[in-house]
Scaffold this active site. Structure first.
Site, PDB file in Angstrom:
ATOM      1  N   ASP A  91      10.142  10.945   1.929  1.00  0.00           N
ATOM      2  CA  ASP A  91       9.948  11.617   2.854  1.00  0.00           C
ATOM      3  C   ASP A  91      11.127  12.739   2.599  1.00  0.00           C
ATOM      4  O   ASP A  91      12.283  12.094   2.417  1.00  0.00           O
ATOM      5  CB  ASP A  91      10.250  11.169   4.147  1.00  0.00           C
ATOM      6  CG  ASP A  91       9.229  10.362   4.815  1.00  0.00           C
ATOM      7  OD1 ASP A  91       8.012  10.135   4.065  1.00  0.00           O
ATOM      8  OD2 ASP A  91       9.227   9.765   5.942  1.00  0.00           O
ATOM      9  N   HIS A 148       9.593   5.442  -3.412  1.00  0.00           N
ATOM     10  CA  HIS A 148       8.376   4.449  -3.988  1.00  0.00           C
ATOM     11  C   HIS A 148       7.826   5.539  -5.315  1.00  0.00           C
ATOM     12  O   HIS A 148       8.284   6.435  -5.693  1.00  0.00           O
ATOM     13  CB  HIS A 148       7.125   4.850  -2.745  1.00  0.00           C
ATOM     14  CG  HIS A 148       7.710   4.137  -1.724  1.00  0.00           C
ATOM     15  ND1 HIS A 148       7.157   2.876  -1.222  1.00  0.00           N
ATOM     16  CD2 HIS A 148       8.791   4.243  -0.767  1.00  0.00           C
ATOM     17  CE1 HIS A 148       7.656   2.343  -0.109  1.00  0.00           C
ATOM     18  NE2 HIS A 148       8.408   3.134   0.261  1.00  0.00           N
ATOM     19  N   SER A 251      20.341  10.984  -0.347  1.00  0.00           N
ATOM     20  CA  SER A 251      20.551  11.966  -1.368  1.00  0.00           C
ATOM     21  C   SER A 251      19.318  12.853  -1.933  1.00  0.00           C
ATOM     22  O   SER A 251      18.636  13.113  -0.767  1.00  0.00           O
ATOM     23  CB  SER A 251      21.183  11.061  -2.541  1.00  0.00           C
ATOM     24  OG  SER A 251      21.840  11.952  -3.540  1.00  0.00           O
TER      25      SER A 251
END
Length: 303
Positions: A91, A148, A251
């Protein structure tokens, strides 16, 4: 503009690693009054949607770091594993994307850095991605902070490149030269149906550590030398959408794709556009699986 320059100058002189080590300890402090107040204040300040988390009760987390790296509830990010599709691994938001031209990547308008520097000066890795494609994704404090797989792949090599810990917010990225190639980072190299893939987790000030699912906590280390692990005999295969790592505070992630991947960016991908884990980012047309194979080299071993 002046304020951004002053902020960038301040970041240059701050004890970045010392502050990050302090954050590392404080984020793991389990004293209930401390961690509960910090978690609840963070939720309020950044409007965190706790309805997406496996555990929706703020006080249930053992530490602030456990809350920050919280898992999503099942079904909150549907993953489509269509062959030839590159998914968003996080995200976040699109900082930059495009072609690696003449060995350079765009950092921000008017600022570039080299592929060779990003990959720790390894000429074999640089050759694998020269004239390929890249995407830089920024994770804000409010985002989900696990990373992921953008597609299925087999882990071939991992590198840890030590460096600075500049913040990666938009104003700093626009001001600090070669920021991504100067910051500490963990580079994971996979072989996929589209050829080699690099997933680069870039550190920043306040990022107490970076983890991978196969090695655990990779940073912060002692010493300033580049560490490299040959993973070809480990048989670590990850499916599209499977967790591969996480930031213990946030980050950016940089994806590198090879020149033969024939990338077509999805119409929703644009500068500063939000992305969600599992969202299609690009389609790959007829890439050769053995194009630009990743060379293995071991300078260090996983402990």
């Amino acid at each position: 503009m002046i304020r951004a320059r002053l902020f960038a100058a301040l970041m240059t002189v701050l004890p970045q690693h010392g502050l990050s080590r302090l954050v590392h300890r404080l984020a793991r402090w389990r004293w209930r009054p401390w961690k509960n107040a910090l978690i609840r204040g963070f939720i309020k300040a950044y409007h965190i949607n706790m309805g997406e988390a496996v555990s929706t009760e703020p006080d249930s987390y053992a530490s602030f770091n456990a809350f920050f790296t919280r898992a999503l509830a099942p079904g909150k990010r549907p993953i489509k594993t269509d062959l030839g599709t590159i998914l968003s691994p996080v995200d976040g938001a699109v900082s930059q994307f495009g072609t690696i031209e003449s060995g350079r990547l765009i950092q921000a308008k008017g600022r570039h850095y080299t592929l060779d520097a990003l990959l720790g000066g390894d000429p074999s890795l640089t050759a694998a991605f020269t004239e390929g494609r890249f995407a830089t994704l920024y994770l804000s404090p409010r985002d989900y902070h696990r990373v992921h797989m953008p597609c299925a792949g087999t882990l071939k090599r991992m590198l840890h490149v030590p460096g600075r810990l500049f913040g990666v917010s938009t104003p700093l990225v626009a001001q600090v030269p070669r920021l991504y190639a100067r910051n500490e980072r963990v580079i994971s190299l996979f072989e996929t149906d589209a050829g080699p893939l690099a997933v680069i987790l870039v550190g920043a000030i306040g990022v107490g550590s970076i983890e991978t699912v196969w090695a655990g906590e990779v940073t912060p280390p002692r010493g300033q030398r580049i560490r490299s692990w040959d993973m070809r005999n480990q048989a670590i295969e990850l499916a599209a959408g499977e967790e591969m790592g996480r930031f213990n505070l946030g980050s950016s992630v940089i994806l590198l794709l090879p020149p033969d991947a024939n990338v077509t960016w999805h119409e929703t991908i644009a500068l500063e556009a939000p992305v969600r884990l599992g969202q299609p980012m690009a389609e790959l047309a007829d890439a050769e699986a053995d194009s630009g194979a990743i060379p293995g080299e071991s300078h260090d071993g996983l402990e």
